[in-house]
Design an enzyme around this catalytic site. Structure first.
Site, mmCIF file in Angstrom:
data_model
loop_
_atom_site.group_PDB
_atom_site.id
_atom_site.type_symbol
_atom_site.label_atom_id
_atom_site.label_comp_id
_atom_site.label_asym_id
_atom_site.label_seq_id
_atom_site.Cartn_x
_atom_site.Cartn_y
_atom_site.Cartn_z
ATOM 1 C CG ASP A 1 -10.853 -1.212 15.422
ATOM 2 O OD1 ASP A 1 -10.032 -1.029 14.501
ATOM 3 O OD2 ASP A 1 -10.781 -0.631 16.517
ATOM 4 C CE LYS B 1 -8.168 1.447 15.694
ATOM 5 N NZ LYS B 1 -8.541 0.972 17.045
ATOM 6 C CB CYS C 1 -12.393 2.660 16.992
ATOM 7 S SG CYS C 1 -11.335 2.187 18.399
#
Ligand code: VGL
Ligand code: ZN
Length: 213
Positions: free
Chosen positions: A13, A113, A158
């Site tokens: 990310d 996601k 994450c």
């Protein structure tokens, strides 16, 4: 520690909303992008994850009237932290940070996601129900990858859950600590504790890139 052909770099990310000025900014987020580019140069296989939400995402505080961001609620799959709206599909906030462009160009795949409105997803392997796979494990196995190195944002969410799921899926997992940044000190400490318990290794960029053995 020497980088080998069966290794993959997972860049988690590296998006505008997790950097300074973004909707869910992580302190020091943008500063890791040049480090990620240096790392990506050294790996044959680079895979990115991209947080990719719709406006009706269950983890957005804005979808729960009266609830504040950074508080938890009960949902069908357990406890869920509520966040400010972030990484909306197609938005500038969801775009990869401009400084990580060389890594994006090199990447063989982007795993998106968090697109299921009913289930948030921190890990690059499974949604937060810990059941619904993203396809990443199968891709890594097909490619013959046995060890993953992780960098990106955020260390305590994450990156953490992707590393933990990697170990559960039978991969070795190495988190590159200074190529990652945490949202909060308390959850950063919790991540480190879990890493130790599960056998997730931490290393610094300099140690990895200068290693000859
Ligand atoms: C993340 C919170 C919500 C992350 C994503 O990338 O760590 N954290 N969505
Ligand atoms: Zn998110």
């Amino acid at each position: 520690m020497k980088i080998a052909p069966a290794d993959a770099l997972l860049v988690i990310d590296p998006q505008n909303d997790f950097c300074e000025g973004g909707a869910l900014a992580v302190s020091g987020g943008a500063a890791i992008m040049p480090l990620i580019n240096r790392l990506a140069e050294r790996f044959d296989r680079v895979i990115l994850t991209q947080d990719w939400h719709t406006q009706d995402q269950i983890s957005f505080a804005s979808n729960h009237p009266g609830a504040a961001p950074f508080t938890e609620i009960d949902v069908a799959y357990g406890r869920q932290m509520l966040w400010p709206d972030h990484c909306l599909q197609g938005s500038t906030g969801a775009d990869f940070h401009a400084d990580v462009a060389p890594t994006v160009q090199k990447a063989l795949a982007v795993i998106r996601k968090g697109y299921n409105p009913a289930v948030d997803s921190y890990s690059g392997f499974f949604e937060n129900d810990h059941r619904t796979p993203t396809g990443l494990a199968g891709m890594l196995r097909d490619l013959g990858v046995t060890r993953v190195f992780l960098a990106g944002l955020a260390f305590d969410y994450c990156v953490r859950f992707t590393a933990e799921d990697a170990v559960r899926e039978g991969f070795e997992a190495v988190v590159i600590s200074d190529a990652s940044r945490a949202i909060a000190p308390q959850t950063e400490a919790a991540a480190r504790e879990n890493f130790r318990a599960l056998g997730v290794v931490e290393i610094e960029v300099s140690a990895l890139l200068s290693a000859h053995s």
